[in-house]
Write an enzyme that holds these catalytic residues in place. Structure first.
Site, short mmCIF file in Angstrom:
data_model
loop_
_atom_site.label_atom_id
_atom_site.label_comp_id
_atom_site.label_asym_id
_atom_site.label_seq_id
_atom_site.Cartn_x
_atom_site.Cartn_y
_atom_site.Cartn_z
N CYS A 116 1.30 -1.36 -0.16
CA CYS A 116 0.31 0.18 0.20
C CYS A 116 0.80 1.20 -0.06
CB CYS A 116 -0.94 0.76 1.33
SG CYS A 116 -2.01 -1.16 1.35
N HIS A 135 -3.32 7.49 1.03
CA HIS A 135 -3.47 6.07 0.84
C HIS A 135 -5.86 6.03 1.29
CE1 HIS A 135 -4.52 1.76 0.24
NE2 HIS A 135 -4.04 1.58 1.58
N ASN A 147 -9.80 0.17 -0.36
CA ASN A 147 -8.39 -0.12 -0.69
C ASN A 147 -7.71 -0.28 -1.70
OD1 ASN A 147 -5.14 -0.26 0.23
ND2 ASN A 147 -6.35 -0.95 2.04
O1 UT7 Z 1 -3.91 -0.12 3.47
C1 UT7 Z 1 -2.89 -1.11 4.24
C2 UT7 Z 1 -2.78 -1.05 5.64
N1 UT7 Z 1 -4.07 -1.59 5.94
C3 UT7 Z 1 -5.06 -0.72 7.03
O2 UT7 Z 1 -5.02 0.10 7.03
C4 UT7 Z 1 -6.04 -1.26 7.62
C5 UT7 Z 1 -5.93 -1.18 9.04
N2 UT7 Z 1 -7.07 -2.23 10.00
C6 UT7 Z 1 -8.32 -1.44 9.39
O3 UT7 Z 1 -8.93 -0.60 9.12
C7 UT7 Z 1 -9.43 -1.81 10.98
O4 UT7 Z 1 -8.69 -2.31 11.48
C8 UT7 Z 1 -10.49 -2.97 9.89
C9 UT7 Z 1 -11.51 -1.98 8.73
C10 UT7 Z 1 -9.91 -4.22 9.54
C11 UT7 Z 1 -11.81 -2.98 10.94
O5 UT7 Z 1 -12.29 -2.77 11.89
P1 UT7 Z 1 -11.74 -3.27 13.79
O6 UT7 Z 1 -12.38 -2.10 13.79
O7 UT7 Z 1 -10.05 -2.60 13.80
O8 UT7 Z 1 -12.69 -4.35 13.98
P2 UT7 Z 1 -11.86 -6.13 14.51
O9 UT7 Z 1 -10.95 -6.03 13.28
O10 UT7 Z 1 -11.46 -5.02 15.67
O11 UT7 Z 1 -13.50 -6.76 14.75
C12 UT7 Z 1 -14.52 -6.31 15.37
C13 UT7 Z 1 -14.88 -6.89 14.78
C14 UT7 Z 1 -15.06 -8.60 15.17
O12 UT7 Z 1 -15.99 -9.11 15.77
P3 UT7 Z 1 -15.90 -9.47 17.81
O13 UT7 Z 1 -15.18 -10.47 17.54
O14 UT7 Z 1 -16.29 -8.01 18.00
O15 UT7 Z 1 -17.24 -10.65 17.70
C15 UT7 Z 1 -14.97 -9.12 14.07
O16 UT7 Z 1 -15.26 -10.66 13.66
O17 UT7 Z 1 -15.97 -7.17 13.70
C16 UT7 Z 1 -16.03 -8.40 13.07
N3 UT7 Z 1 -15.61 -8.38 12.01
C17 UT7 Z 1 -16.96 -7.90 10.58
N4 UT7 Z 1 -17.89 -8.26 11.05
C18 UT7 Z 1 -18.54 -8.02 10.19
C19 UT7 Z 1 -14.60 -7.90 10.67
N5 UT7 Z 1 -14.90 -8.33 9.39
C20 UT7 Z 1 -16.12 -8.21 9.78
C21 UT7 Z 1 -17.20 -8.07 8.28
N6 UT7 Z 1 -17.97 -7.78 8.07
N7 UT7 Z 1 -17.17 -8.03 6.80
#
Ligand code: UT7
Length: 330
Positions: A120, A254, A284
């Protein structure tokens, strides 16, 4: 101590181009095949849709279209180009490089061509390399292209990654200017820290298991690094150019997550009218996201010649970087 403000010869950013595959996949469409919802994706990421390549459409096709638009906007052709760098983590083939394909297709017979792989952060890495090569006298004009078909390396059963990415390409055209100017690439800063490999990687590769593999990410860990590292490298690049944040007309970040973009916007104290946001439409697109966002804002007239642009990106590695550019020709 800040370095002296850059003046004198420079590498101008004289044009942009972009290309998005025709097919749009909405969040609702994804929710039909994986356990997710439009509401979750919009709230956590800001993404509403993404473009996905058609069967048989390759990263080089996206890159070539973006490059052709950048060239035609300023009435140039492949024969006018001395250097082509494609930033991609989703090349057509393991080798040869996607850049050499583009070189042949554009008829850029005089150009040297190679790929840069910094995921990225690929666009800011490639921009830095092209800037250094033009400054070192390796040619007059360079095409820097970010192009990705991330849909090809996604695990479409993994809701934590498959909803985040899209396909597309963006290109910028750089031109060496030997007369004194305050236009062009003003400063770049890059970083890498391979200790964080395990929070964002692809579980495949020629010398590991021989498969292409899929994106694996601990998103919340990457998220924690993002705003901290991006704001620190932004401070460094402003320092290197001896500029203040008030002199930046547009942040063109980005486009990974609207919460990261708004975090940077807040840290830099920028109003809504000074940040380009395309994550809702493109998702992304990795190395393509900055030139795609830049192209969108040039096309709709928000960005024009003479404005100072700040780019920043972070990606798998981890790798991250930033660049400051006064856009256009003096
Ligand atoms: O470009 C390269 C660099 N990459 C990035 O910059 C990505 C950086 N990270 C992010 O943008 C965020 O961390 C994400 C969008 C990937 C995830 O958001 P988050 O607020 O950090 O969520 P999380 O990973 O802590 O997950 C929260 C909950 C989990 O459920 P529990 O364990 O709380 O029950 C996940 O299983 O959301 C759940 N979850 C989803 N639910 C519905 C994860 N993906 C999904 C989904 N739909 N697609």
């Amino acid at each position: 101590m800040p370095e002296a403000s850059k003046s004198g010869a420079a590498n101008l950013m004289i044009s942009v181009g972009s290309y998005l595959p025709q097919r749009i996949v909405t969040n609702d469409e994804l929710a039909m095949s994986v356990d997710t919802s439009d509401e979750w994706i919009r709230q956590r990421t800001g993404i509403a849709q993404r473009h996905i390549v058609a069967e048989g459409e390759k990263t080089s096709d996206l890159a070539r279209n973006a490059a052709e638009e950048a060239l035609s906007r300023v009435g140039l052709s492949g024969a006018d180009i001395d250097l082509i760098i494609v930033a991609t983590s989703t090349p057509d083939d393991t080798f040869p490089s996607t850049a050499t394909k583009i070189q042949h297709q554009l008829g850029a017979h005089n150009a040297i061509a190679f790929d840069v792989q910094a995921v990225c952060a690929g666009f800011v890495y490639a921009l830095d390399v092209a800037d250094a090569m033009l400054t070192a006298g390796r040619g007059q004009r360079a095409l820097v292209i970010g192009a990705e078909s991330f849909s090809k390396i996604l695990d479409w059963q993994d809701r934590s990654t498959c909803v985040l990415f899209g396909d597309g390409a963006g290109a910028v055209l750089l031109e060496r200017c030997e007369t004194e100017t305050d236009y062009g690439i003003l400063a770049t800063k890059l970083h890498a820290d391979g200790a964080h490999r395990d929070i964002l990687y692809v579980d495949g590769g020629p010398s590991s298991n021989g498969n292409v593999g899929h994106v694996r990410m601990e998103g919340n860990k990457v998220f924690r690094h993002a705003v901290e590292k991006l704001s620190s490298v932004m401070d460094e690049v402003l320092d290197a150019a001896a500029m203040r944040v008030e002199e930046v007309d547009w942040l063109v970040p980005h486009q990974a997550n609207i919460r990261i973009i708004e975090g940077m916007q807040k840290k830099m104290g920028l109003g809504e009218d000074r940040v380009v946001k395309t994550v809702h439409e493109h998702a992304n697109t990795s190395a393509a996201s900055i030139p795609l966002a830049l192209s969108a804002a040039v096309n709709d007239g928000r960005i024009h010649d003479g404005q100072v642009l700040a780019f920043e990106a972070i990606g798998g590695g981890l790798v991250w970087g930033a660049a400051l550019v006064r856009y256009g020709r003096p």
